[in-house]
Motif scaffolding. Structure first.
Motif, short mmCIF file in Angstrom:
data_model
loop_
_atom_site.label_atom_id
_atom_site.label_comp_id
_atom_site.label_asym_id
_atom_site.label_seq_id
_atom_site.Cartn_x
_atom_site.Cartn_y
_atom_site.Cartn_z
N LEU A 1 0.92 -1.32 0.03
CA LEU A 1 0.05 0.15 0.16
C LEU A 1 0.77 1.10 -0.04
O LEU A 1 0.59 2.17 -0.65
CB LEU A 1 -0.98 -0.07 1.12
CG LEU A 1 -2.28 -1.09 1.28
CD1 LEU A 1 -2.68 -1.05 2.34
CD2 LEU A 1 -2.99 -0.57 -0.06
N ALA A 2 1.76 1.35 0.75
CA ALA A 2 2.97 2.32 0.92
C ALA A 2 3.76 2.57 -0.26
O ALA A 2 3.74 3.61 -0.89
CB ALA A 2 3.63 2.43 2.10
N MET A 3 4.46 1.62 -0.83
CA MET A 3 5.40 1.77 -1.80
C MET A 3 5.11 0.52 -2.71
O MET A 3 6.06 -0.57 -2.88
CB MET A 3 6.74 1.76 -1.16
CG MET A 3 7.09 2.68 -0.42
SD MET A 3 8.71 2.59 0.43
CE MET A 3 8.73 1.02 1.44
N PRO A 4 4.25 0.56 -3.64
CA PRO A 4 4.08 -0.67 -4.37
C PRO A 4 5.09 -1.00 -5.59
O PRO A 4 5.22 -2.06 -5.66
CB PRO A 4 2.83 -0.24 -5.27
CG PRO A 4 2.56 1.01 -5.04
CD PRO A 4 3.27 1.44 -3.79
N GLU A 5 5.70 0.18 -6.21
CA GLU A 5 6.73 0.04 -6.95
C GLU A 5 8.10 -0.65 -6.42
O GLU A 5 8.79 -1.26 -7.39
CB GLU A 5 7.18 1.22 -7.95
CG GLU A 5 7.66 2.42 -6.90
CD GLU A 5 6.44 3.07 -6.35
OE1 GLU A 5 7.03 3.96 -5.51
OE2 GLU A 5 5.48 2.95 -6.54
N ILE A 6 8.40 -0.48 -5.15
CA ILE A 6 9.47 -0.86 -4.88
C ILE A 6 9.15 -2.39 -3.98
O ILE A 6 10.02 -3.17 -4.15
CB ILE A 6 10.15 0.11 -3.72
CG1 ILE A 6 10.31 1.40 -4.24
CG2 ILE A 6 11.10 -0.58 -2.73
CD1 ILE A 6 10.82 2.23 -3.39
N ALA A 7 8.10 -2.40 -3.36
CA ALA A 7 7.62 -3.67 -2.48
C ALA A 7 7.49 -4.82 -3.59
O ALA A 7 7.74 -6.05 -3.29
CB ALA A 7 6.56 -3.60 -1.73
N LYS A 8 6.70 -4.57 -4.74
CA LYS A 8 6.50 -5.66 -5.80
C LYS A 8 7.65 -6.34 -6.03
O LYS A 8 7.44 -7.73 -6.03
CB LYS A 8 5.57 -5.35 -6.77
CG LYS A 8 5.02 -6.20 -7.47
CD LYS A 8 4.08 -5.73 -8.63
CE LYS A 8 3.17 -6.89 -9.46
NZ LYS A 8 2.42 -6.33 -10.32
N PRO A 9 8.76 -5.99 -6.52
CA PRO A 9 9.60 -6.82 -7.02
C PRO A 9 10.57 -7.29 -5.79
O PRO A 9 11.18 -8.70 -5.71
CB PRO A 9 10.85 -5.88 -7.68
CG PRO A 9 10.25 -4.60 -7.71
CD PRO A 9 9.07 -4.52 -6.94
#
Length: 110
Positions: free
Chosen positions: A48-56
Motif C-alpha cells: 500500500l505504501a510503496m508498490p513499485e518498490i515492494a512488488k519486486p
C-alpha cells in the motif's frame, strides 16, 4: 556527525512507532467492521505504501523454494503483523539513536 546519525535513527524510530499505531488502529477498525479478527501483514502495508518498490522485493523473496537464512528472516518479517514489526524496528531505532547519558560522580565532603 554522530549527533546527525542519532537524529536520523530517532526520527526513523518515531515514524515507525507512528506507523505502528496507525496500523494497529486500522486493524482494529477493520476487525470491528468485519466482525472478525483482521490483521494486516507487513507485506500488505508495504504494497500500500510503496508498490513499485515492494512488488519486486516480495516476488523475489517468494519465487524460490529454499533460500538463505536472511531470506527466511525477511519472509518471517513480511508475514508478521504490521504493527508488531513496525513497533519492534522503531523501538530498536530509538535505542540505537538515544543520547548518551554522562553521569558525574559526586563526592561527599565532610
Amino acid at each position: 556527525m554522530f549527533s546527525l546519525i542519532r537524529f536520523v535513527f530517532r526520527l526513523a524510530g518515531y515514524l515507525l512507532l507512528a506507523a505502528a499505531v496507525v496500523a494497529f488502529v486500522a486493524d482494529g477498525s477493520r476487525s470491528i467492521a468485519q466482525s472478525s479478527l483482521s490483521i494486516s501483514t507487513t507485506a500488505e502495508l508495504l504494497m500500500l505504501a510503496m508498490p513499485e518498490i515492494a512488488k519486486p522485493l516480495i516476488s523475489g523473496l517468494y519465487s524460490t523454494d529454499q533460500g538463505t537464512f536472511l531470506e527466511s528472516v525477511a519472509r518471517y518479517v513480511l508475514e508478521g503483523p504490521a504493527w508488531v514489526v513496525c513497533s519492534g524496528i522503531g523501538l530498536v531505532a530509538l535505542v540505537v539513536g538515544r543520547r548518551s547519558v554522562t553521569r558525574e560522580t559526586a563526592f561527599a565532603y565532610n
